[in-house]
Design a protein around this motif. Structure first.
Motif, PDB file in Angstrom:
ATOM      1  N   VAL A 173       2.247  16.048   4.694  1.00  0.00           N
ATOM      2  CA  VAL A 173       0.975  15.336   4.671  1.00  0.00           C
ATOM      3  C   VAL A 173       0.054  15.999   5.677  1.00  0.00           C
ATOM      4  CG1 VAL A 173       1.707  13.589   6.376  1.00  0.00           C
ATOM      5  CG2 VAL A 173      -0.175  13.085   4.823  1.00  0.00           C
ATOM      6  N   ASN A 187      -1.016  15.040   0.291  1.00  0.00           N
ATOM      7  CA  ASN A 187       0.384  14.740   0.611  1.00  0.00           C
ATOM      8  C   ASN A 187       1.324  15.094  -0.531  1.00  0.00           C
ATOM      9  OD1 ASN A 187      -0.623  12.296  -0.889  1.00  0.00           O
ATOM     10  ND2 ASN A 187       1.507  11.634  -0.581  1.00  0.00           N
ATOM     11  N   THR A 213      -3.080   7.930   1.358  1.00  0.00           N
ATOM     12  CA  THR A 213      -2.100   8.624   0.526  1.00  0.00           C
ATOM     13  C   THR A 213      -1.285   7.629  -0.298  1.00  0.00           C
ATOM     14  OG1 THR A 213      -0.572   8.623   2.409  1.00  0.00           O
ATOM     15  CG2 THR A 213      -1.889  10.611   2.061  1.00  0.00           C
TER      16      THR A 213
END
Length: 354
Positions: free
Chosen positions: A209, A222, A241
């Motif tokens: 990430v 990510n 994310t």
């Protein structure tokens, strides 16, 4: 860290009784070695060595007095007085490239090695430009501690070198940063491959990430289940994310987050970096920052204990208030908090105060 979804649970850890797969070399729950018995016919890969990429100061200056008794730590890494093994620099390290950005990476309590990694960079002017990268090594793979650190640093270096701004519009600038994030993921994946033995039965792998903040524009990417969050001071917390995991797929079908993230395969990931990765192209999210707040990138060692964005934001804000708003001190306190909850996984927290 997380066991890939292809693993099939068919036995239990002899140390803690947690579920493990036949191919696993380490227990996901406690980090215990699962197959130490038979003597190998060929030299075994060392899964608990120092990383090939040095952390901080040279190893010669990293060993200090014994943390248990204050005695002298010998060349073999053990205290000459009480016999306690000294902590490795890889077990706990910090980074603070600018006063408004800082991070802490810690082994946790239950695991025998730190397979988390981070690499961060920032310009001196607060809120101007920050790059946060976190990679979490998969526990069942060999040398994931080495590979995750190499991956994080390779990605950070690609992001730090690029300053493409597109055609001057917000959309083109976001597209240029997204392209840089994809190139960073490519570099991270290459770094994992470079630290994988070609004949390894369990090739090194890790999550990825990364966030890029540039003059009010925030872009996150990510692969796996390490996360990025934006916690504005005066607005609703945002999870930047979406996990690539079995739990996330269950949540998407309507299963409650509490149920999905507490199941036996809660941390089985569906995408990762490494030799056997199905796809390592990061999911991209773009956000225009319009006010002050906290940007956080972390591994599941933290969010395991507080997954929802809103309560996690409250935790970060309160912890920051208790630490005078200083990012590295706040990250350290959040790591301590996760360890106090049980510390069952490695823990990484990287913060930027905008």
């Amino acid at each position: 860290m997380d066991v890939a979804m292809t693993s099939t649970t068919d036995t239990v850890c002899p140390s803690c009784g947690g579920p493990v797969a036949e191919a696993d070399l380490f227990c996901e729950a406690c980090g215990a070695e699962l197959k130490p018995a038979a003597a190998p016919t060929t030299p075994a890969l060392d899964t608990d060595t120092e990383p090939t990429v040095e952390i901080g100061t040279p190893a010669a200056t990293a060993v200090g007095p014994c943390a248990s008794c204050g005695g002298t730590v010998g060349a073999d890494g053990y205290c000459e007085t009480c016999g306690t093994k000294a902590a490795k620099p890889r077990d706990h390290f910090t980074e603070q490239p600018a006063p408004w950005v800082g991070g802490v990476c810690d082994r946790g309590i239950r695991h025998t090695r730190n397979e988390d990694a981070m690499a961060i960079a920032a310009d001196a002017e607060p809120g101007s430009r920050a790059l946060l990268v976190v990679c979490d090594g998969v526990s069942s793979s060999l040398d994931s501690d080495v590979a995750s650190l190499a991956a994080a640093r390779a990605a950070r270096d690609v992001l730090d070198a690029g300053h493409a701004q597109g055609l001057g519009t917000e959309s083109s600038r976001a597209g240029a940063i997204a392209a840089r994030l994809k190139a960073a993921a490519d570099a991270a994946n290459d770094a994992v491959l470079d630290n994988t033995s070609p004949d390894s039965p369990n090739p090194a792998s890790c999550t990825f990430v990364a966030t890029v903040l540039e003059n009010g524009l925030l872009v996150a990417g990510n692969v796996g289940d390490s996360r990025a969050y934006w916690f504005p001071d005066e607005a609703e917390a945002i999870a930047l994310t979406v996990d690539d995991s079995w739990a996330a797929e269950l949540i998407a079908t309507g299963v409650s987050r509490a149920e999905a993230e507490s199941g036996p395969h809660a941390h089985a990931i569906t995408r990762w970096l490494g030799k056997d990765a199905p796809d390592h192209t990061p999911r991209i999210t773009t956000l225009q920052i319009s006010g002050p707040g906290w940007l956080m990138v972390c591994s599941d060692g933290l969010w395991n204990y507080c997954s929802e964005a809103a309560p996690l934001a409250d935790l970060v804000r309160q912890t920051a208030a208790d630490n005078n708003g200083e990012p590295k001190a706040t990250a350290s306190a959040l790591v301590d908090w996760a360890n106090a909850q049980g510390g069952q996984d490695n823990i990484t927290v990287a913060l930027a105060r905008i």
